[in-house]
Design a protein around this motif. Structure first.
Motif, PDB file in Angstrom:
ATOM      1  N   ILE A 198       0.860   1.281  24.640  1.00  0.00           N
ATOM      2  CA  ILE A 198      -0.574   1.487  24.466  1.00  0.00           C
ATOM      3  C   ILE A 198      -0.832   2.625  23.486  1.00  0.00           C
ATOM      4  N   LEU A 199      -0.035   3.705  23.587  1.00  0.00           N
ATOM      5  CA  LEU A 199      -0.213   4.835  22.683  1.00  0.00           C
ATOM      6  C   LEU A 199       0.101   4.427  21.250  1.00  0.00           C
ATOM      7  N   ASN A 200       1.169   3.658  21.053  1.00  0.00           N
ATOM      8  CA  ASN A 200       1.514   3.192  19.709  1.00  0.00           C
ATOM      9  C   ASN A 200       0.379   2.380  19.094  1.00  0.00           C
ATOM     10  N   ILE A 201      -0.189   1.484  19.897  1.00  0.00           N
ATOM     11  CA  ILE A 201      -1.297   0.648  19.407  1.00  0.00           C
ATOM     12  C   ILE A 201      -2.516   1.514  19.088  1.00  0.00           C
ATOM     13  N   SER A 202      -2.799   2.484  19.960  1.00  0.00           N
ATOM     14  CA  SER A 202      -3.949   3.367  19.745  1.00  0.00           C
ATOM     15  C   SER A 202      -3.784   4.185  18.464  1.00  0.00           C
ATOM     16  N   ILE A 203      -2.571   4.694  18.236  1.00  0.00           N
ATOM     17  CA  ILE A 203      -2.291   5.471  17.023  1.00  0.00           C
ATOM     18  C   ILE A 203      -2.495   4.604  15.786  1.00  0.00           C
ATOM     19  N   LEU A 204      -1.971   3.395  15.831  1.00  0.00           N
ATOM     20  CA  LEU A 204      -2.108   2.490  14.684  1.00  0.00           C
ATOM     21  C   LEU A 204      -3.562   2.117  14.441  1.00  0.00           C
ATOM     22  N   LEU A 205      -4.312   1.827  15.513  1.00  0.00           N
ATOM     23  CA  LEU A 205      -5.716   1.451  15.359  1.00  0.00           C
ATOM     24  C   LEU A 205      -6.540   2.601  14.781  1.00  0.00           C
ATOM     25  N   LEU A 206      -6.303   3.818  15.284  1.00  0.00           N
ATOM     26  CA  LEU A 206      -7.049   4.967  14.752  1.00  0.00           C
ATOM     27  C   LEU A 206      -6.740   5.164  13.277  1.00  0.00           C
ATOM     28  N   ALA A 207      -5.479   5.032  12.915  1.00  0.00           N
ATOM     29  CA  ALA A 207      -5.097   5.181  11.513  1.00  0.00           C
ATOM     30  C   ALA A 207      -5.800   4.137  10.648  1.00  0.00           C
ATOM     31  N   LEU A 208      -5.879   2.912  11.128  1.00  0.00           N
ATOM     32  CA  LEU A 208      -6.528   1.842  10.370  1.00  0.00           C
ATOM     33  C   LEU A 208      -8.029   2.095  10.242  1.00  0.00           C
ATOM     34  N   VAL A 209      -8.640   2.613  11.308  1.00  0.00           N
ATOM     35  CA  VAL A 209     -10.079   2.914  11.260  1.00  0.00           C
ATOM     36  C   VAL A 209     -10.356   4.002  10.226  1.00  0.00           C
ATOM     37  N   ILE A 210      -9.545   5.063  10.240  1.00  0.00           N
ATOM     38  CA  ILE A 210      -9.731   6.145   9.263  1.00  0.00           C
ATOM     39  C   ILE A 210      -9.495   5.633   7.850  1.00  0.00           C
ATOM     40  N   LEU A 211      -8.454   4.831   7.682  1.00  0.00           N
ATOM     41  CA  LEU A 211      -8.143   4.277   6.362  1.00  0.00           C
ATOM     42  C   LEU A 211      -9.297   3.424   5.850  1.00  0.00           C
ATOM     43  N   GLY A 212      -9.851   2.575   6.721  1.00  0.00           N
ATOM     44  CA  GLY A 212     -10.986   1.752   6.322  1.00  0.00           C
ATOM     45  C   GLY A 212     -12.213   2.591   6.007  1.00  0.00           C
ATOM     46  N   GLY A 213     -12.446   3.640   6.816  1.00  0.00           N
ATOM     47  CA  GLY A 213     -13.597   4.501   6.589  1.00  0.00           C
ATOM     48  C   GLY A 213     -13.533   5.227   5.257  1.00  0.00           C
ATOM     49  N   MET A 214     -12.309   5.539   4.811  1.00  0.00           N
ATOM     50  CA  MET A 214     -12.148   6.238   3.537  1.00  0.00           C
ATOM     51  C   MET A 214     -12.590   5.396   2.346  1.00  0.00           C
ATOM     52  N   PHE A 215     -12.638   4.074   2.538  1.00  0.00           N
ATOM     53  CA  PHE A 215     -13.002   3.186   1.429  1.00  0.00           C
ATOM     54  C   PHE A 215     -14.429   2.641   1.550  1.00  0.00           C
ATOM     55  N   VAL A 216     -15.215   3.222   2.455  1.00  0.00           N
ATOM     56  CA  VAL A 216     -16.628   2.851   2.557  1.00  0.00           C
ATOM     57  C   VAL A 216     -17.322   3.270   1.259  1.00  0.00           C
ATOM     58  N   PRO A 217     -17.999   2.356   0.579  1.00  0.00           N
ATOM     59  CA  PRO A 217     -18.601   2.682  -0.727  1.00  0.00           C
ATOM     60  C   PRO A 217     -19.531   3.889  -0.699  1.00  0.00           C
ATOM     61  N   ALA A 218     -20.305   4.038   0.381  1.00  0.00           N
ATOM     62  CA  ALA A 218     -21.250   5.155   0.453  1.00  0.00           C
ATOM     63  C   ALA A 218     -20.531   6.497   0.422  1.00  0.00           C
ATOM     64  N   LEU A 219     -19.320   6.561   1.006  1.00  0.00           N
ATOM     65  CA  LEU A 219     -18.547   7.804   0.982  1.00  0.00           C
ATOM     66  C   LEU A 219     -17.941   8.040  -0.391  1.00  0.00           C
ATOM     67  N   ARG A 220     -17.329   7.010  -0.949  1.00  0.00           N
ATOM     68  CA  ARG A 220     -16.663   7.156  -2.243  1.00  0.00           C
ATOM     69  C   ARG A 220     -17.648   7.448  -3.371  1.00  0.00           C
ATOM     70  N   ALA A 221     -18.911   7.083  -3.172  1.00  0.00           N
ATOM     71  CA  ALA A 221     -19.912   7.292  -4.221  1.00  0.00           C
ATOM     72  C   ALA A 221     -20.422   8.726  -4.277  1.00  0.00           C
ATOM     73  N   ARG A 222     -20.115   9.528  -3.269  1.00  0.00           N
ATOM     74  CA  ARG A 222     -20.609  10.908  -3.240  1.00  0.00           C
ATOM     75  C   ARG A 222     -19.804  11.778  -4.201  1.00  0.00           C
ATOM     76  N   PRO A 223     -20.445  12.400  -5.194  1.00  0.00           N
ATOM     77  CA  PRO A 223     -19.711  13.217  -6.170  1.00  0.00           C
ATOM     78  C   PRO A 223     -18.920  14.350  -5.520  1.00  0.00           C
ATOM     79  N   ARG A 224     -19.518  15.014  -4.519  1.00  0.00           N
ATOM     80  CA  ARG A 224     -18.805  16.132  -3.898  1.00  0.00           C
ATOM     81  C   ARG A 224     -17.571  15.656  -3.142  1.00  0.00           C
TER      82      ARG A 224
END
Length: 393
Positions: free
Chosen positions: A2-28
């Motif tokens: 369960i911990l392995n799956i949770s670690i992988l899922l959290l990593a995937l969520v963060i990775l996906g969030g990093m590519f949200v266009p609204a975030l990447r579009a912010r100059p700062r």
């Protein structure tokens, strides 16, 4: 499981969030990626075991001191960014030129540092895990960087920067989750370890001086002037340092009390063996993060060193002709020094650069602020002279 799956899922969520266009579009945010990549890419994996073994229960305090020193030198660099529009005196122009040369020299050592970590992690989970094979992989990687730079292939490699930062933050998120769960279980059982540490106050201070490279990288914001204005770069550096400090402090607090410090097993890849106990999925994830982060950081610093040398020589030395020489120095360091010595060399080189930045800030300030920057310059000089390596097994 369960911990392995949770670690992988959290990593995937963060990775996906990093590519949200609204975030990447912010100059700062885009401006923040470069210093953030340099800060948490250079020392995150190797720093934890060093502090845990050498400082024991005092590891979080040592980490806090490192982050504070980094923040103070960052204040000097931010002051110099704000002063860019002011007319320079002959003295300031000359010190700036010397500082750029010092930074290019520091980059040469840091490239060797990054790719030595790359080589060590590349073979860490294979049957050929040894210093010799790690050095061979490092040498090949240095050769690839030299060929790419000489052939003008850096631009394609530099486009990997955002992806490697996203991957790194995602895996760090998973690592912190695994450590937090393991810390909670260990604390509940009353098995946390409070070791007094191995070093006296003086050697502890000198070792901290020799580790400044592990929080280095914020200065890259100063050299993004072609893409971002001064206020954006100042904010980017400030936020990159605050986020990296938060990550480092949580990481060290969770790590410092879980393992019995053992200097005989301290290596550049000690974190791999530690994380096997925490969660089986973490070693492979950390190797992936190390390979991506260290190679991209080496490319960035090689390009930075070549560009700074070209600027220092006023165009007489073409960057692509500097790359083979820079990489040759990295190969020489790889085969003549261990990773802990290279970390110390790099820290002292960056401390020299930060000393010059503090001098520039002092010359461009007045009153109490100027005196504070002169004091900071003295601290940087002490770090340049007195820093020592961690001395692994």
């Amino acid at each position: 499981m369960i911990l392995n799956i949770s670690i992988l899922l959290l990593a995937l969520v963060i990775l996906g969030g990093m590519f949200v266009p609204a975030l990447r579009a912010r100059p700062r945010w885009r401006a923040m990626v470069t210093p953030l990549a340099s800060i948490i890419g250079s020392g995150f994996l190797v720093l934890g075991p060093i502090l845990e073994v050498r400082f024991g229960a005092w590891a979080p305090l040592a980490m806090a001191v490192l982050c504070l020193v980094g923040w103070l030198f960052g204040a000097a660099v931010r002051n110099n960014i704000a002063a860019e529009e002011r007319p320079d005196t002959a003295l300031i122009s000359r010190i700036e030129q010397i500082a750029q040369f010092a930074l290019s020299f520091a980059y040469v050592i840091s490239v060797a540092y990054y790719l030595n970590l790359f080589g060590a992690f590349a073979v860490s989970l294979t049957p050929w895990h040894s210093h010799f094979t790690a050095n061979v992989v490092t040498t090949v990687a240095l050769g690839v960087v030299a060929v790419a730079g000489f052939g003008g292939g850096f631009h394609a490699l530099e486009r990997m920067e955002y992806a490697t930062v996203a991957l790194k933050l995602a895996i760090i998120g998973g690592l912190l989750l695994g450590l937090a769960v393991y810390f909670g279980k260990t604390a509940a059982q009353g098995d946390l370890i409070f070791d007094p540490g191995q070093l006296g106050p003086w050697d502890s201070l000198r070792l901290i001086f020799g580790l400044i490279v592990t929080v280095q990288g914020f200065e890259t914001a100063r050299y993004l002037g072609k893409s971002y204005d001064a206020p954006t770069r100042i904010d980017a550096m400030r936020w990159a340092q605050m986020l990296s400090t938060a990550i480092y402090m949580v990481y060290i607090v969770l790590l410092a009390y879980l393992f019995v410090p053992d200097a005989n097993t301290l290596t550049e890849t000690s974190i791999i063996e530690m994380m096997r106990v925490v969660a089986p999925i973490l070693p492979a994830m950390l190797v992936a993060a190390a390979l991506a982060a260290q190679f991209s950081a080496a490319v960035a610093d090689t390009g930075g060193a070549g560009g700074l040398l070209a600027e220092f020589t006023r165009g007489r030395l073409d960057p692509k002709h500097a790359y083979p020489v820079l990489i040759g120095a990295g190969i020489a360091l790889t085969w003549s020094a261990d990773i802990f010595a290279i970390i110390s060399y790099a820290s002292r080189a960056f401390a020299g650069y930060y000393t010059l930045q503090a001098v520039l800030a002092a010359l461009q300030s007045k009153g109490l602020k100027s005196k504070a920057f002169w004091a900071l310059a003295l601290l940087g000089l002490a770090m340049t002279v007195l820093g020592i390596p961690a001395e692994g097994s």
